[in-house]
Design a protein around this motif. Structure first.
Motif, PDB file in Angstrom:
ATOM      1  N   THR A  14       0.834  -1.193   0.000  1.00  0.00           N
ATOM      2  CA  THR A  14       0.000   0.000   0.000  1.00  0.00           C
ATOM      3  C   THR A  14       0.872   1.248   0.000  1.00  0.00           C
ATOM      4  O   THR A  14       2.017   1.235   0.465  1.00  0.00           O
ATOM      5  N   ARG A  15       0.345   2.318  -0.527  1.00  0.00           N
ATOM      6  CA  ARG A  15       1.092   3.584  -0.563  1.00  0.00           C
ATOM      7  C   ARG A  15       1.354   4.105   0.850  1.00  0.00           C
ATOM      8  O   ARG A  15       2.461   4.546   1.161  1.00  0.00           O
ATOM      9  N   ALA A  16       0.362   4.033   1.719  1.00  0.00           N
ATOM     10  CA  ALA A  16       0.535   4.514   3.095  1.00  0.00           C
ATOM     11  C   ALA A  16       1.559   3.667   3.852  1.00  0.00           C
ATOM     12  O   ALA A  16       2.365   4.199   4.621  1.00  0.00           O
ATOM     13  N   GLY A  17       1.530   2.367   3.604  1.00  0.00           N
ATOM     14  CA  GLY A  17       2.483   1.483   4.266  1.00  0.00           C
ATOM     15  C   GLY A  17       3.913   1.763   3.840  1.00  0.00           C
ATOM     16  O   GLY A  17       4.826   1.788   4.660  1.00  0.00           O
ATOM     17  N   ARG A  18       4.115   1.980   2.541  1.00  0.00           N
ATOM     18  CA  ARG A  18       5.459   2.300   2.056  1.00  0.00           C
ATOM     19  C   ARG A  18       5.928   3.640   2.605  1.00  0.00           C
ATOM     20  O   ARG A  18       7.100   3.807   2.953  1.00  0.00           O
TER      21      ARG A  18
END
Length: 74
Positions: A14-18
């Motif tokens: 996910t973008r938020a996780g990265r």
């Protein structure tokens, strides 16, 4: 229930996780690398939790004093 490895793999997709994981580069982790490479602290010299905590406190104190000396106003 997913395993911790599966949860981390999903998080990094996910973008938020990265973005959250990328913050590790600018927070505390470089300090550990500097303590290991520049200060040469690779292993504890004492045994026992209390002794290791005291030794780690001294290492952190040395790091903080070094940083204060570098960052002090001229």
């Amino acid at each position: 229930e997913a395993t911790p490895v599966e949860r981390m793999a999903h998080r990094l997709k996910t973008r938020a996780g990265r973005a959250a994981y990328a913050l590790r580069k600018q927070t505390v982790e470089p300090v550990f690398g500097i303590i290991k490479s520049v200060m040469g602290f690779r292993q504890f010299l004492t045994r026992g939790l209390q002794n290791v905590q005291g030794e780690w406190t001294l290492v952190c104190l040395a790091w903080n004093l070094k940083r204060m000396a570098v960052l002090r106003p001229a």
